[in-house]
Design a protein around this motif. Sequence first.
Motif, PDB file in Angstrom:
ATOM      1  N   UNK A  94     -24.902   9.793 -55.332  1.00 24.89           N
ATOM      2  CA  UNK A  94     -24.311   8.588 -55.902  1.00 24.89           C
ATOM      3  C   UNK A  94     -22.529   8.821 -55.669  1.00 24.89           C
ATOM      4  N   UNK A  95     -22.353   8.444 -54.243  1.00 31.53           N
ATOM      5  CA  UNK A  95     -20.645   8.812 -53.368  1.00 31.53           C
ATOM      6  C   UNK A  95     -19.769   7.146 -53.820  1.00 31.53           C
ATOM      7  N   UNK A  96     -20.351   6.950 -55.923  1.00 32.04           N
ATOM      8  CA  UNK A  96     -18.417   6.443 -55.816  1.00 32.04           C
ATOM      9  C   UNK A  96     -17.769   5.917 -56.569  1.00 32.04           C
ATOM     10  N   UNK A  97     -17.250   7.731 -56.694  1.00 27.79           N
ATOM     11  CA  UNK A  97     -16.196   8.707 -57.064  1.00 27.79           C
ATOM     12  C   UNK A  97     -15.312   8.434 -55.870  1.00 27.79           C
ATOM     13  N   UNK A  98     -14.239   9.018 -56.415  1.00 24.75           N
ATOM     14  CA  UNK A  98     -13.015   9.288 -55.373  1.00 24.75           C
ATOM     15  C   UNK A  98     -12.257  10.774 -56.503  1.00 24.75           C
ATOM     16  N   UNK A 179      -8.311  15.800 -55.633  1.00 20.26           N
ATOM     17  CA  UNK A 179      -8.468  14.573 -56.326  1.00 20.26           C
ATOM     18  C   UNK A 179      -6.929  14.513 -54.604  1.00 20.26           C
ATOM     19  N   UNK A 180      -6.120  16.320 -55.212  1.00 23.95           N
ATOM     20  CA  UNK A 180      -4.769  16.130 -54.848  1.00 23.95           C
ATOM     21  C   UNK A 180      -4.863  15.791 -53.014  1.00 23.95           C
ATOM     22  N   UNK A 181      -5.889  16.658 -52.781  1.00 21.71           N
ATOM     23  CA  UNK A 181      -5.935  16.335 -51.353  1.00 21.71           C
ATOM     24  C   UNK A 181      -6.585  15.193 -50.121  1.00 21.71           C
ATOM     25  N   UNK A 182      -6.549  13.940 -51.222  1.00 20.42           N
ATOM     26  CA  UNK A 182      -7.880  13.536 -50.089  1.00 20.42           C
ATOM     27  C   UNK A 182      -9.341  13.628 -50.284  1.00 20.42           C
ATOM     28  N   UNK A 183      -9.610  14.638 -50.374  1.00 23.72           N
ATOM     29  CA  UNK A 183     -11.354  14.791 -50.244  1.00 23.72           C
ATOM     30  C   UNK A 183     -12.205  14.093 -51.441  1.00 23.72           C
ATOM     31  N   UNK A 184     -13.366  13.622 -50.692  1.00 23.20           N
ATOM     32  CA  UNK A 184     -14.028  12.612 -50.885  1.00 23.20           C
ATOM     33  C   UNK A 184     -14.850  12.846 -51.672  1.00 23.20           C
ATOM     34  N   UNK A 185     -16.214  14.250 -51.711  1.00 19.85           N
ATOM     35  CA  UNK A 185     -16.664  14.839 -52.071  1.00 19.85           C
ATOM     36  C   UNK A 185     -16.460  16.483 -52.787  1.00 19.85           C
ATOM     37  N   UNK A 186     -17.103  16.559 -53.699  1.00 19.50           N
ATOM     38  CA  UNK A 186     -16.765  17.591 -53.706  1.00 19.50           C
ATOM     39  C   UNK A 186     -18.001  18.663 -54.502  1.00 19.50           C
ATOM     40  N   UNK A 187     -19.131  19.498 -54.035  1.00 11.98           N
ATOM     41  CA  UNK A 187     -20.258  19.989 -54.784  1.00 11.98           C
ATOM     42  C   UNK A 187     -19.901  21.451 -54.750  1.00 11.98           C
ATOM     43  N   UNK A 188     -20.842  21.765 -56.027  1.00 14.22           N
ATOM     44  CA  UNK A 188     -20.143  22.950 -56.682  1.00 14.22           C
ATOM     45  C   UNK A 188     -21.582  23.232 -56.743  1.00 14.22           C
ATOM     46  N   UNK A 189     -21.549  24.407 -56.037  1.00  8.45           N
ATOM     47  CA  UNK A 189     -22.201  25.272 -55.888  1.00  8.45           C
ATOM     48  C   UNK A 189     -22.797  26.132 -57.347  1.00  8.45           C
ATOM     49  N   UNK A 190     -23.634  26.026 -58.058  1.00  9.55           N
ATOM     50  CA  UNK A 190     -23.981  27.049 -59.113  1.00  9.55           C
ATOM     51  C   UNK A 190     -24.372  28.760 -59.186  1.00  9.55           C
ATOM     52  N   UNK A 191     -24.139  28.914 -60.602  1.00  6.06           N
ATOM     53  CA  UNK A 191     -24.952  30.761 -60.625  1.00  6.06           C
ATOM     54  C   UNK A 191     -26.219  30.124 -60.718  1.00  6.06           C
ATOM     55  N   UNK A 207     -21.060  22.844 -67.664  1.00  6.65           N
ATOM     56  CA  UNK A 207     -20.205  22.897 -66.727  1.00  6.65           C
ATOM     57  C   UNK A 207     -20.310  21.017 -66.071  1.00  6.65           C
ATOM     58  N   UNK A 208     -21.518  21.100 -66.980  1.00 10.53           N
ATOM     59  CA  UNK A 208     -22.222  19.913 -66.639  1.00 10.53           C
ATOM     60  C   UNK A 208     -21.358  18.645 -66.997  1.00 10.53           C
ATOM     61  N   UNK A 209     -20.873  19.384 -68.461  1.00  9.59           N
ATOM     62  CA  UNK A 209     -20.373  18.252 -69.599  1.00  9.59           C
ATOM     63  C   UNK A 209     -18.722  18.691 -68.981  1.00  9.59           C
ATOM     64  N   UNK A 210     -18.446  19.523 -68.154  1.00 10.32           N
ATOM     65  CA  UNK A 210     -16.633  19.297 -68.276  1.00 10.32           C
ATOM     66  C   UNK A 210     -16.791  18.723 -67.379  1.00 10.32           C
ATOM     67  N   UNK A 211     -17.835  18.761 -65.895  1.00 10.00           N
ATOM     68  CA  UNK A 211     -16.883  17.718 -64.976  1.00 10.00           C
ATOM     69  C   UNK A 211     -17.641  16.718 -64.403  1.00 10.00           C
ATOM     70  N   UNK A 212     -18.702  16.296 -65.541  1.00 13.15           N
ATOM     71  CA  UNK A 212     -19.919  14.726 -65.816  1.00 13.15           C
ATOM     72  C   UNK A 212     -19.384  14.460 -63.871  1.00 13.15           C
ATOM     73  N   UNK A 213     -20.310  15.421 -63.555  1.00 20.96           N
ATOM     74  CA  UNK A 213     -20.852  14.670 -62.020  1.00 20.96           C
ATOM     75  C   UNK A 213     -20.980  12.907 -62.018  1.00 20.96           C
ATOM     76  N   UNK A 214     -21.194  12.594 -60.796  1.00 22.25           N
ATOM     77  CA  UNK A 214     -21.314  11.561 -60.319  1.00 22.25           C
ATOM     78  C   UNK A 214     -23.092  11.833 -59.956  1.00 22.25           C
ATOM     79  N   UNK A 215     -24.457  12.913 -59.277  1.00 21.72           N
ATOM     80  CA  UNK A 215     -24.943  13.361 -59.101  1.00 21.72           C
ATOM     81  C   UNK A 215     -25.057  14.757 -59.347  1.00 21.72           C
ATOM     82  N   UNK A 216     -26.171  15.064 -60.398  1.00 23.01           N
ATOM     83  CA  UNK A 216     -26.643  16.612 -60.172  1.00 23.01           C
ATOM     84  C   UNK A 216     -28.083  16.469 -59.540  1.00 23.01           C
ATOM     85  N   UNK A 217     -27.953  17.460 -58.928  1.00 22.30           N
ATOM     86  CA  UNK A 217     -29.375  18.268 -57.645  1.00 22.30           C
ATOM     87  C   UNK A 217     -30.049  19.244 -58.530  1.00 22.30           C
TER      88      UNK A 217
END
Length: 295
Positions: A94-98, A179-191, A207-217
């Motif tokens: 899902x790449x629908x977010x900004x 958001x403030x630097x025009x990135x289209x996608x943020x990939x969060x690598x966790x422990x 983390x999941x609850x706080x950032x409500x990702x568009x995609x969790x893999x």
Amino acid sequence: MFDNLSDKLDKAFHILKGHGKITEVNVADTLKEVRRALLDADVNFKIAKDFTNRVKEKALGQDVLTTLQPGQLMVKIVKDELTQLMGGEASGVNLSGTPSVILMSGLQGSGKTTFSGKLANFLQTKKNKKVLLVACDVYRPAAINQLHVVGDQLKVEVYSEEGNNNPVQIAENAIKHAKSNGFNVVIVDTAGRLAVDEAMMTEIANIHKAITPHETLFVVDSMTGQDAVNTAKAFNDRLNFDGVVLTKLDGDTRGGAAISIKSVVNKPIKFIGTGEKMDAIDVFYPERMADRILG
Ligand code: GDP
């Protein structure tokens, strides 16, 4: 990939290919061998049993006993069922977010950091996205370093906060930065930990609850068979993730994880990792995988 399983399935179908006239006993023997091949590949007993039952029903429904080439018909039925078992149609992320936020989860050593890099590279080069990688493993400085090395290599920016040991905050700050630097996608690598434990699960759930990702893999090492499936279940119970990434399919993997994970967690496999290099990533297509398994 899956050499052992492919050989065994091939041998199972030989039972049908060698006969002039096919009997129900021949079909039953073939299915017994198919089931044994699946169990040897570390597919869970119930999944293997249900699978062969479905194949049997279809085979009898399609008059496999009277067809001219029963071996071929059985291979086709098994291929269709394997495709279904592994997920039917392929599905993307899902790449629908900004920006679109993608959260990576999984055990330590599963290949999360490597895959985060691969996915960043894939989205940057194939989908023309501006990607930010985020290092949220606050316990292992080596993991943060590893992500920076990957980022440098790919020319992808890596966000990390030295001295901050709150991964939720780091992830939130990273998204603000994106958001403030025009990135289209943020990939969060966790422990990740070496085994599922409550502290890790709570941390990633927070983390999941706080950032409500568009995609969790959920990333999992395909060499680990039924363990992979159990780990997937534990993560899915907490995160209700969207898709699975199967790594290390270039190794001598038996195939159990690839075959059974979808039916256990009812989430599709979306990508596979086929090597250590940054371009060793493929979109997962169940039908192609079934073709490879059947040789
Ligand atoms: P993490 O702890 O989940 O972040 O795992 P890493 O990304 O550090 O990967 C653990 C090890 O597996 C590293 O040595 C990687 O190079 C290796 N690895 C990751 N993905 C693959 C893959 O698809 N194939 C192979 N052969 N090795 C992989």
